[in-house]
Design an enzyme around this catalytic site. Structure first.
Site, PDB file in Angstrom:
ATOM      1  N   LYS A   1       2.147  -3.277   7.324  1.00 38.71           N
ATOM      2  CA  LYS A   1       2.439  -3.472   5.897  1.00 38.71           C
ATOM      3  C   LYS A   1       3.890  -3.070   5.595  1.00 38.71           C
ATOM      4  O   LYS A   1       4.578  -3.718   4.807  1.00 38.71           O
ATOM      5  CB  LYS A   1       1.468  -2.651   5.026  1.00 38.71           C
TER       6      LYS A   1
ATOM      7  N   TYR B   1      -1.965  -0.444  10.906  1.00 38.72           N
ATOM      8  CA  TYR B   1      -2.084  -1.125   9.599  1.00 38.72           C
ATOM      9  C   TYR B   1      -0.874  -0.801   8.726  1.00 38.72           C
ATOM     10  O   TYR B   1      -0.182  -1.702   8.220  1.00 38.72           O
ATOM     11  CB  TYR B   1      -3.379  -0.695   8.887  1.00 38.72           C
TER      12      TYR B   1
ATOM     13  N   THR C   1       0.818  -1.206   0.000  1.00 37.89           N
ATOM     14  CA  THR C   1       0.000   0.000   0.000  1.00 37.89           C
ATOM     15  C   THR C   1       0.855   1.261   0.000  1.00 37.89           C
ATOM     16  O   THR C   1       1.989   1.251   0.499  1.00 37.89           O
ATOM     17  CB  THR C   1      -0.908  -0.010   1.253  1.00 37.89           C
ATOM     18  N   ASP C   2       0.265   2.359  -0.473  1.00 38.56           N
ATOM     19  CA  ASP C   2       0.948   3.659  -0.390  1.00 38.56           C
ATOM     20  C   ASP C   2       0.983   4.183   1.051  1.00 38.56           C
ATOM     21  O   ASP C   2       1.722   5.125   1.347  1.00 38.56           O
ATOM     22  CB  ASP C   2       0.275   4.688  -1.311  1.00 38.56           C
ATOM     23  N   GLU C   3       0.198   3.567   1.939  1.00 37.41           N
ATOM     24  CA  GLU C   3       0.143   4.088   3.319  1.00 37.41           C
ATOM     25  C   GLU C   3       1.469   3.896   4.055  1.00 37.41           C
ATOM     26  O   GLU C   3       1.697   4.529   5.078  1.00 37.41           O
ATOM     27  CB  GLU C   3      -1.013   3.441   4.086  1.00 37.41           C
TER      28      GLU C   3
END
Ligand code: NAD
Length: 356
Positions: A174, A170, A144-146
């Site tokens: 990741k 989260y 993810t970009d998060e």
């Protein structure tokens, strides 16, 4: 070390282990893969958490290449057995706990699945590859970009070289999984690729995420909750474009590399919700809730809510020829239409029948 050119030609049938294939993006990927590569064997390993839904396999249930295995990616014996039994050529790893709000309330399962689960798969893959000298293998990790944190209004979009700065449990879990994948390539030569993508939307998304939540609540005349001032910005990627992007990386990406996949569709959350409302006004003019915008309510902001994400996909464009095909207007229209046409799917989720 294997390189992507050692892999079977893209058209040669392959035996794929897809983790988390009963979730939103995984199910779209499995359907697409079997449509485009009907000779492949697709083994889905999924624990069927609240986010997994067997009904999402309806279009492929009877496909001769499809097999579903109910199990946990943390179960090393199971994973070892599947790799050997099905002579897996590639793992595409979607399985994760994926909802930021849930990670704030209960981070434990995020650490277990996203970090320990990814580690378990990597270890199993490392040992499996060693038993098959000269045979091609590929591990693709979906992320993810998060992991890159939050952007200011004028900051350039995230690139593959942007520093990691995860802000939620989260995102941190990741990020940890990304580092493990990278380390298994660097240390053991495991042939890996990674993709970090922006917010997805489209068919089969669990209605706890913004866009499907707004659609199903609006259809039922329930409030449409918007966090804070609604001015958080996300870069929206239609799920089919994401699945195509993963295939580009998987088929053509350089081993050991990460590719950012974005939709090029930055938008304030509130504007996304207003657009969904307008599409519903148009497609359901007889609804007693028209104009659906009247259902919007602003609620207390998420803790530590990242303000802006934007992804620079130019590396995938330059190296792989990848570009998303949907803009937000066309993707949202397709998505709303899908939820209108597939009421059975989302009603079974809302009333819990999908767990039966
Ligand atoms: P999802 O929550 O819809 O699906 C996750 C799937 O993983 C479910 O089917 C669930 O049952 C399964 N799963 C969870 N724990 C498991 C375990 N221990 N063992 C086996 N299966 C398990 O998620 P999604 O939205 O489809 O996301 C897929 C991947 O893409 C995730 O890795 C996520 O981090 C990443 N991603 C998603 C988005 C997005 O907008 N949805 C954006 C960027 C990246």
């Amino acid at each position: 070390m294997n390189h992507v050119t050692d892999s079977p030609a893209p058209d040669a049938p392959r035996s794929l282990l897809i983790t988390g294939g009963a979730g939103f993006i995984g199910a779209n990927f499995v359907q697409r893969r079997l449509r485009q590569h009907p000779g492949d064997r697709v083994i889905v390993l999924d624990a069927l958490t609240y986010a997994g839904n067997l009904a999402s396999f309806e279009p492929v249930r009877n496909h001769p290449g499809f097999r579903f295995v109910h199990g946990d990616i943390c179960d090393r014996i199971l994973v070892d057995g599947l790799l050997r039994e099905h002579e897996i050529d590639a793992v595409i790893h979607f399985a994760a706990e994926s909802h930021v709000d849930r990670s704030i309330v209960k981070p434990d399962t995020f650490i277990q699945t996203n970090i320990v689960g990814t580690f378990t798969l990597l270890e199993a893959a490392r040992v499996y590859v060693a038993t098959r000298p000269g045979r091609a293998f590929h591990f693709h990790h979906v992320s993810t970009d998060e992991v890159y944190g939050s952007l200011g209004p004028r900051d350039p979009a995230f690139r593959e070289v942007s520093p990691y700065a995860p802000n939620s449990p989260y995102a941190a879990s990741k990020a940890a999984s990304d580092h493990l994948v990278r380390a298994y390539h660097h240390t053991y030569g495991l042939p890996v690729t990674m993709s970090n993508c922006s917010n997805n939307y489209g068919p089969y998304q669990f209605p706890e995420k913004l866009i499907p939540l707004v659609i199903v609540n609006a259809l039922e005349g329930k409030p449409l909750p918007i966090y804070g001032d609604g001015l958080n910005i996300r870069d929206w990627l239609y799920v089919e474009d994401h699945c195509r992007g993963i295939e580009f990386v998987f088929e053509k990406g350089r081993i050991g590399e990460t590719y950012n996949l974005g939709g090029g569709c930055e938008q304030y959350n509130i504007d996304v919700v207003r657009t969904v409302c307008r599409i519903l006004d148009e497609l359901r003019p007889e609804s007693p809730y028209v104009p659906h915008e009247q259902l919007i309510v602003f609620v207390e902001d998420r803790k530590g809510h990242d303000r802006r994400y934007a992804v620079d996909p130019s590396k995938a464009g330059r190296e792989l020829g990848y570009a998303p095909q949907e803009d937000l207007a066309s993707g949202l229209r397709k998505t709303v239409q899908w939820y209108l046409d597939n009421e059975n799917w989302w009603r079974a989720v809302m009333d819990g029948r999908y767990r039966d």
